[in-house]
Design a protein around this motif. Sequence first.
Motif, short mmCIF file in Angstrom:
data_model
loop_
_atom_site.label_atom_id
_atom_site.label_comp_id
_atom_site.label_asym_id
_atom_site.label_seq_id
_atom_site.Cartn_x
_atom_site.Cartn_y
_atom_site.Cartn_z
N UNK A 296 4.12 3.85 12.52
CA UNK A 296 5.34 3.22 12.02
C UNK A 296 5.72 1.89 12.63
N UNK A 297 4.88 1.32 13.46
CA UNK A 297 5.18 0.01 14.04
C UNK A 297 4.60 -1.10 13.18
N UNK A 298 5.09 -2.32 13.36
CA UNK A 298 4.49 -3.48 12.72
C UNK A 298 3.48 -4.05 13.70
N UNK B 51 13.09 0.89 3.48
CA UNK B 51 14.08 0.36 2.53
C UNK B 51 14.89 -0.77 3.15
N UNK B 52 15.43 -0.54 4.33
CA UNK B 52 16.28 -1.55 4.96
C UNK B 52 15.51 -2.81 5.31
N UNK C 16 0.85 -1.18 0.00
CA UNK C 16 0.00 0.00 0.00
C UNK C 16 0.89 1.23 0.00
N UNK C 17 0.53 2.25 -0.77
CA UNK C 17 1.47 3.35 -0.98
C UNK C 17 1.75 4.20 0.26
N UNK C 18 0.92 4.12 1.28
CA UNK C 18 1.17 4.89 2.50
C UNK C 18 2.24 4.24 3.39
N UNK C 19 2.52 2.97 3.17
CA UNK C 19 3.44 2.24 4.05
C UNK C 19 4.82 2.89 4.08
N UNK C 20 5.35 3.25 2.92
CA UNK C 20 6.70 3.81 2.86
C UNK C 20 6.82 5.11 3.63
N UNK C 21 5.71 5.83 3.80
CA UNK C 21 5.74 7.09 4.55
C UNK C 21 5.63 6.83 6.06
N UNK C 22 4.94 5.77 6.43
CA UNK C 22 4.73 5.49 7.85
C UNK C 22 5.89 4.71 8.46
#
Length: 263
Positions: free
Chosen positions: A248-250, A171-172, A160-166
């Motif tokens: 930002x947590x899983x 990347x890592x 989902x495109x919001x994931x990279x912001x949250x």
Amino acid sequence: MKRKIVNIDQEKCNGCGQCVTACAEGAIELVGGKARLVSETYCDGLGACLGECPQDAITVEERDAPEFDEKAVKEHLVTRRRPEHRHECPGSAARSFAQAAPARQACPGSALRAFGAKAAATGEESGEAAASLLGHWPVQLMLVPPTAPFLKGADLLVCADCVAFALPDFHRRYLGGRVVLVGCPKLDDIEFYREKLAEIFAEARPASLTILRMEVPCCAALANAAVEARDKALPKLPTEVHIIGIRGSIVRKVLDPADKASV
């Protein structure tokens, strides 16, 4: 005639869209940010959408309503799949992917590129805190054809495109060594994505599938579509769904989901 039919409380509805994907007859659509019954003749009154609503905004009531019309439903579903009924944006129109790919290549920004494993793993020294681990272009699910060479046998990341912001270390944690396909289940055509993912799985036969979705209810549609596409085209594909919190947590990991209800 008096029969059972769905009722949607507009005050409770938050426009998440989960009921839209749950309704096999296409009787519910988002209109003005709210779920609405587009035609009473499309609703069979069985209430498959009830359990999908996180706001308890949907009930089944018995009242006077036109008879359920199965023939009209079939015609309606065919109409919904036509390009002119998908989105106003031409990029969201349904196309045969084999024919559409050359047209997309006409735009230089959509040209297929693979940066290679070394570039993806190390990047170039440029003074930045961290190098990009992206190994290909484009990344938008709408733009990547199922025949893209970098999809073959890949460890696939549907995101989902919001994931990279949250997610602060996106990347890592997730991008290195994976091929990423990005989409928005709320703003994009989820039925189109479901069909396209099935084509990708059948054509590219990826080695694994990781699905990243946000914890917000509407984001479940992307995971549901990907799991359904897997079940249709490549049911033994190893799959994980990771649910990301808005801070930002899983929040949760679902290993090898058996069906869409688990994600």
